[in-house]
Write a protein that holds these residues in place. Structure first.
Motif, PDB file in Angstrom:
ATOM      1  N   HIS A   2       0.741  -1.288  -0.112  1.00 43.19           N
ATOM      2  CA  HIS A   2      -0.048  -0.060  -0.051  1.00 43.19           C
ATOM      3  C   HIS A   2       0.842   1.299  -0.052  1.00 43.19           C
ATOM      4  N   ILE A   3       0.361   2.393  -0.616  1.00 42.91           N
ATOM      5  CA  ILE A   3       1.029   3.655  -0.690  1.00 42.91           C
ATOM      6  C   ILE A   3       0.840   4.096   0.718  1.00 42.91           C
ATOM      7  N   ALA A   4       2.045   4.573   1.427  1.00 34.99           N
ATOM      8  CA  ALA A   4       1.946   4.886   2.853  1.00 34.99           C
ATOM      9  C   ALA A   4       1.571   6.424   2.925  1.00 34.99           C
ATOM     10  N   GLU A   5       0.841   6.099   4.131  1.00 33.62           N
ATOM     11  CA  GLU A   5       0.272   7.729   4.645  1.00 33.62           C
ATOM     12  C   GLU A   5       1.371   8.716   4.354  1.00 33.62           C
ATOM     13  N   GLY A   6       0.839   9.912   3.616  1.00 31.49           N
ATOM     14  CA  GLY A   6       1.466  11.013   3.577  1.00 31.49           C
ATOM     15  C   GLY A   6       2.482  11.157   2.500  1.00 31.49           C
ATOM     16  N   TYR A   7       2.639   9.899   1.669  1.00 33.63           N
ATOM     17  CA  TYR A   7       3.591   9.647   0.911  1.00 33.63           C
ATOM     18  C   TYR A   7       3.145  10.565  -0.456  1.00 33.63           C
ATOM     19  N   LEU A   8       2.095  10.196  -0.907  1.00 34.42           N
ATOM     20  CA  LEU A   8       1.704  11.059  -2.125  1.00 34.42           C
ATOM     21  C   LEU A   8       1.485  12.625  -1.770  1.00 34.42           C
ATOM     22  N   PRO A   9       1.854  13.459  -2.906  1.00 32.34           N
ATOM     23  CA  PRO A   9       1.587  14.913  -2.643  1.00 32.34           C
ATOM     24  C   PRO A   9       0.109  15.230  -2.622  1.00 32.34           C
ATOM     25  N   PRO A  10      -0.293  16.307  -1.804  1.00 29.53           N
ATOM     26  CA  PRO A  10      -1.791  16.219  -1.395  1.00 29.53           C
ATOM     27  C   PRO A  10      -2.575  16.469  -2.849  1.00 29.53           C
ATOM     28  N   VAL A  11      -2.112  16.882  -3.776  1.00 30.95           N
ATOM     29  CA  VAL A  11      -2.780  17.219  -5.120  1.00 30.95           C
ATOM     30  C   VAL A  11      -3.177  15.820  -5.652  1.00 30.95           C
ATOM     31  N   HIS A  12      -2.210  14.985  -5.662  1.00 32.67           N
ATOM     32  CA  HIS A  12      -2.297  13.654  -6.239  1.00 32.67           C
ATOM     33  C   HIS A  12      -3.171  12.671  -5.471  1.00 32.67           C
ATOM     34  N   ALA A  13      -3.013  12.871  -4.014  1.00 31.21           N
ATOM     35  CA  ALA A  13      -3.981  12.201  -2.964  1.00 31.21           C
ATOM     36  C   ALA A  13      -5.399  12.603  -3.181  1.00 31.21           C
ATOM     37  N   ALA A  14      -5.694  13.608  -3.364  1.00 30.48           N
ATOM     38  CA  ALA A  14      -7.042  14.246  -3.560  1.00 30.48           C
ATOM     39  C   ALA A  14      -7.853  13.916  -4.894  1.00 30.48           C
ATOM     40  N   ALA A  15      -6.665  13.851  -5.958  1.00 27.46           N
ATOM     41  CA  ALA A  15      -7.379  13.592  -7.168  1.00 27.46           C
ATOM     42  C   ALA A  15      -7.674  11.927  -7.277  1.00 27.46           C
ATOM     43  N   TRP A  16      -6.934  11.371  -6.780  1.00 22.57           N
ATOM     44  CA  TRP A  16      -7.263   9.800  -6.754  1.00 22.57           C
ATOM     45  C   TRP A  16      -8.538   9.495  -5.748  1.00 22.57           C
ATOM     46  N   THR A  17      -8.774  10.096  -4.684  1.00 22.05           N
ATOM     47  CA  THR A  17      -9.943   9.861  -4.231  1.00 22.05           C
ATOM     48  C   THR A  17     -10.969  10.395  -4.792  1.00 22.05           C
ATOM     49  N   VAL A  18     -10.714  11.488  -5.724  1.00 23.49           N
ATOM     50  CA  VAL A  18     -12.174  11.904  -6.491  1.00 23.49           C
ATOM     51  C   VAL A  18     -12.391  10.818  -7.487  1.00 23.49           C
ATOM     52  N   VAL A  19     -11.561  10.268  -8.128  1.00 20.19           N
ATOM     53  CA  VAL A  19     -11.734   9.310  -9.085  1.00 20.19           C
ATOM     54  C   VAL A  19     -11.970   8.015  -8.629  1.00 20.19           C
ATOM     55  N   ALA A  20     -11.737   7.716  -7.273  1.00 21.44           N
ATOM     56  CA  ALA A  20     -12.153   6.270  -7.006  1.00 21.44           C
ATOM     57  C   ALA A  20     -13.667   6.543  -6.101  1.00 21.44           C
ATOM     58  N   ALA A  21     -13.929   7.778  -5.882  1.00 20.19           N
ATOM     59  CA  ALA A  21     -15.192   7.866  -5.121  1.00 20.19           C
ATOM     60  C   ALA A  21     -16.413   7.358  -5.828  1.00 20.19           C
ATOM     61  N   PRO A  22     -16.821   7.617  -7.129  1.00 16.41           N
ATOM     62  CA  PRO A  22     -17.963   7.106  -7.838  1.00 16.41           C
ATOM     63  C   PRO A  22     -17.963   5.520  -7.920  1.00 16.41           C
ATOM     64  N   PHE A  23     -16.779   4.900  -8.173  1.00 19.58           N
ATOM     65  CA  PHE A  23     -16.878   3.368  -8.056  1.00 19.58           C
ATOM     66  C   PHE A  23     -17.320   2.924  -6.752  1.00 19.58           C
ATOM     67  N   VAL A  24     -16.686   3.309  -5.513  1.00 15.90           N
ATOM     68  CA  VAL A  24     -17.116   2.910  -4.411  1.00 15.90           C
ATOM     69  C   VAL A  24     -18.649   3.253  -4.075  1.00 15.90           C
ATOM     70  N   VAL A  25     -19.019   4.443  -4.529  1.00 14.02           N
ATOM     71  CA  VAL A  25     -20.466   4.638  -4.133  1.00 14.02           C
ATOM     72  C   VAL A  25     -21.262   3.673  -5.207  1.00 14.02           C
ATOM     73  N   HIS A  26     -21.131   3.475  -6.504  1.00 17.54           N
ATOM     74  CA  HIS A  26     -21.701   2.489  -7.139  1.00 17.54           C
ATOM     75  C   HIS A  26     -21.858   1.328  -6.579  1.00 17.54           C
ATOM     76  N   GLY A  27     -20.627   0.717  -6.165  1.00 14.89           N
ATOM     77  CA  GLY A  27     -20.380  -0.572  -5.310  1.00 14.89           C
ATOM     78  C   GLY A  27     -20.983  -0.736  -4.205  1.00 14.89           C
ATOM     79  N   ALA A  28     -21.268   0.271  -3.339  1.00 16.35           N
ATOM     80  CA  ALA A  28     -22.100   0.289  -2.098  1.00 16.35           C
ATOM     81  C   ALA A  28     -23.619  -0.055  -2.488  1.00 16.35           C
ATOM     82  N   ARG A  29     -24.127   0.669  -3.619  1.00 15.61           N
ATOM     83  CA  ARG A  29     -25.360   0.414  -4.069  1.00 15.61           C
ATOM     84  C   ARG A  29     -25.642  -0.973  -4.539  1.00 15.61           C
ATOM     85  N   ALA A  30     -24.588  -1.367  -5.322  1.00 17.76           N
ATOM     86  CA  ALA A  30     -24.652  -2.638  -5.637  1.00 17.76           C
ATOM     87  C   ALA A  30     -24.760  -3.870  -4.746  1.00 17.76           C
ATOM     88  N   MET A  31     -23.944  -3.525  -3.549  1.00 15.87           N
ATOM     89  CA  MET A  31     -23.977  -4.711  -2.626  1.00 15.87           C
ATOM     90  C   MET A  31     -25.437  -4.360  -1.907  1.00 15.87           C
TER      91      MET A  31
END
Length: 233
Positions: A2-31
């Motif tokens: 796993h990529i460690a806490e604080g290892y990614l620059p804040p902009v990159h960490a935030a961007a990947w969170t935004v990209v992943a969020a729709p998949f997780v929300v869709h997955g929660a509905r599917a579950m």
């Protein structure tokens, strides 16, 4: 991974969170829909999540201070498909960040995208393409490539955050990928074999559940070996 806490620059960490969020929300509905339509699948859902948690918590030292581990996402991907695996994998990563200090909260989005989203979707695509060759072959390739593709995506994530001063992002991808490959390729093969064994146990002991989930087909059931009790006169 796993990529460690604080290892990614804040902009990159935030961007990947935004990209992943729709998949997780869709997955929660599917579950939620899966549990509502088939309450008996809750046990297998829990087993798939536990399988992912245990395997992905096994850290094996790699080179230059990094580490490798199985991902365990192939089983849940085959049983419940990638949307549900997205939320299962994210829950696993959250608990590992909080309880085991594997990964982190700021890098949760990046880790979820690589391990719980990209890996399962690639593994499932391979599973669908190879299902005609038999369940065991398809499961093995799905689990193995879900593992390997997770580390390929992680290499890209790290390269985008830390491009090589001379060769840029492409060179950095090659460096990170080369480091992971030394231990990750044999680990991925081992994970594929283990996942096949687990699925074979499920085929023997829970064929009705696998038929409901669409993992088994009627013609598969006819070739499934009988249990000792069934083979008695």
């Amino acid at each position: 991974m796993h990529i460690a806490e604080g290892y990614l620059p804040p902009v990159h960490a935030a961007a990947w969170t935004v990209v992943a969020a729709p998949f997780v929300v869709h997955g929660a509905r599917a579950m939620v829909r899966q549990v509502r339509e088939d309450p008996d699948s809750k046990l297998l859902l829990g087993a798939a999540g536990a399988f992912t948690f245990v395997l992905s918590a096994l850290k094996i030292p790699s080179v230059t201070g990094s580490s490798s581990h199985p991902t365990g996402t192939g089983l849940g991907t085959v049983l419940f498909r990638p949307p549900i695996m997205a939320v299962l994998g994210t829950i696993v990563l959250l608990f590992q960040a909080l309880l085991l200090a594997h990964g982190g909260l700021t890098t949760l989005g990046a880790n979820a995208f690589s391990m719980a989203i990209a890996g399962p979707w690639i593994g499932y695509g391979v599973y669908r393409l190879t299902r005609r060759f038999g369940l065991s072959i398809a499961v093995f390739l799905a689990a193995m490539l879900a593992d390997l593709s997770t580390y390929c995506v992680t290499s890209v994530q790290l390269a985008l955050a830390f491009p090589d001063p001379v060769s840029g992002v492409v060179g950095s991808i090659a460096k990170f990928g080369g480091i992971f490959a030394i231990t990750q390729i044999p680990l991925a093969v081992a994970e594929g074999l283990l996942t096949v064994l687990v699925v074979r146990l499920l085929v023997r002991n829970s064929p009705k559940e696998l038929l409901r989930l669409g993992v088994l087909r009627r013609r598969d059931e006819t070739t499934t070996p009988a249990t000792p009790q069934e083979s008695r006169p």
